[in-house]
Design a protein around this motif. Structure first.
Motif, PDB file in Angstrom:
ATOM      1  N   THR A  26       0.854  -1.187   0.000  1.00  0.00           N
ATOM      2  CA  THR A  26       0.000   0.000   0.000  1.00  0.00           C
ATOM      3  C   THR A  26       0.886   1.232   0.000  1.00  0.00           C
ATOM      4  O   THR A  26       1.979   1.232   0.555  1.00  0.00           O
ATOM      5  N   TYR A  27       0.433   2.264  -0.648  1.00  0.00           N
ATOM      6  CA  TYR A  27       1.184   3.507  -0.701  1.00  0.00           C
ATOM      7  C   TYR A  27       0.198   4.658  -0.555  1.00  0.00           C
ATOM      8  O   TYR A  27      -0.574   4.927  -1.473  1.00  0.00           O
ATOM      9  N   ARG A  28       0.199   5.259   0.584  1.00  0.00           N
ATOM     10  CA  ARG A  28      -0.690   6.397   0.840  1.00  0.00           C
ATOM     11  C   ARG A  28      -2.086   6.116   0.302  1.00  0.00           C
ATOM     12  O   ARG A  28      -2.613   6.829  -0.546  1.00  0.00           O
ATOM     13  N   ARG A  29      -2.665   5.064   0.778  1.00  0.00           N
ATOM     14  CA  ARG A  29      -3.938   4.571   0.248  1.00  0.00           C
ATOM     15  C   ARG A  29      -4.998   5.657   0.144  1.00  0.00           C
ATOM     16  O   ARG A  29      -5.642   5.808  -0.885  1.00  0.00           O
ATOM     17  N   GLN A  30      -5.192   6.418   1.183  1.00  0.00           N
ATOM     18  CA  GLN A  30      -6.259   7.414   1.170  1.00  0.00           C
ATOM     19  C   GLN A  30      -6.024   8.465   0.093  1.00  0.00           C
ATOM     20  O   GLN A  30      -6.940   8.825  -0.635  1.00  0.00           O
ATOM     21  N   ALA A  31      -4.806   8.951  -0.026  1.00  0.00           N
ATOM     22  CA  ALA A  31      -4.508   9.975  -1.028  1.00  0.00           C
ATOM     23  C   ALA A  31      -4.688   9.409  -2.428  1.00  0.00           C
ATOM     24  O   ALA A  31      -5.240  10.071  -3.319  1.00  0.00           O
ATOM     25  N   TYR A  32      -4.267   8.191  -2.648  1.00  0.00           N
ATOM     26  CA  TYR A  32      -4.382   7.565  -3.966  1.00  0.00           C
ATOM     27  C   TYR A  32      -5.842   7.359  -4.344  1.00  0.00           C
ATOM     28  O   TYR A  32      -6.261   7.688  -5.446  1.00  0.00           O
ATOM     29  N   GLN A  33      -6.641   6.831  -3.418  1.00  0.00           N
ATOM     30  CA  GLN A  33      -8.046   6.577  -3.710  1.00  0.00           C
ATOM     31  C   GLN A  33      -8.810   7.877  -3.917  1.00  0.00           C
ATOM     32  O   GLN A  33      -9.704   7.958  -4.754  1.00  0.00           O
ATOM     33  N   THR A  34      -8.457   8.922  -3.173  1.00  0.00           N
ATOM     34  CA  THR A  34      -9.119  10.216  -3.326  1.00  0.00           C
ATOM     35  C   THR A  34      -8.835  10.785  -4.710  1.00  0.00           C
ATOM     36  O   THR A  34      -9.735  11.262  -5.392  1.00  0.00           O
ATOM     37  N   ARG A  35      -7.590  10.726  -5.135  1.00  0.00           N
ATOM     38  CA  ARG A  35      -7.237  11.252  -6.454  1.00  0.00           C
ATOM     39  C   ARG A  35      -7.876  10.429  -7.564  1.00  0.00           C
ATOM     40  O   ARG A  35      -8.261  10.974  -8.589  1.00  0.00           O
ATOM     41  N   GLN A  36      -7.990   9.145  -7.363  1.00  0.00           N
ATOM     42  CA  GLN A  36      -8.630   8.304  -8.366  1.00  0.00           C
ATOM     43  C   GLN A  36     -10.099   8.680  -8.521  1.00  0.00           C
ATOM     44  O   GLN A  36     -10.626   8.718  -9.629  1.00  0.00           O
TER      45      GLN A  36
END
Length: 55
Positions: A26-36
């Motif tokens: 996992t890599y900064r899951r919240q930031a990645y999912q938000t940007r997606q």
């Protein structure tokens, strides 16, 4: 044992593959999912020599 192909020559692999447990990264899951979620599909229209293409 598997057969490898390199530049047209086949080679036999004589050692076993490493057996490691699967790891989920996992890599900064919240930031990645938000940007997606923020990304909207873009329709790009390209033109080459008078012919229109959509991407």
């Amino acid at each position: 044992m598997s057969t490898l192909l390199y530049r047209g020559h086949t080679y036999d692999q004589h050692k076993e593959c490493a057996k490691k447990p699967a790891v989920q990264l996992t890599y900064r899951r919240q930031a990645y999912q938000t940007r997606q979620a923020e990304v909207r599909p873009m329709v790009v229209q390209l033109k080459y020599r008078g012919v229109a293409y959509t991407h």
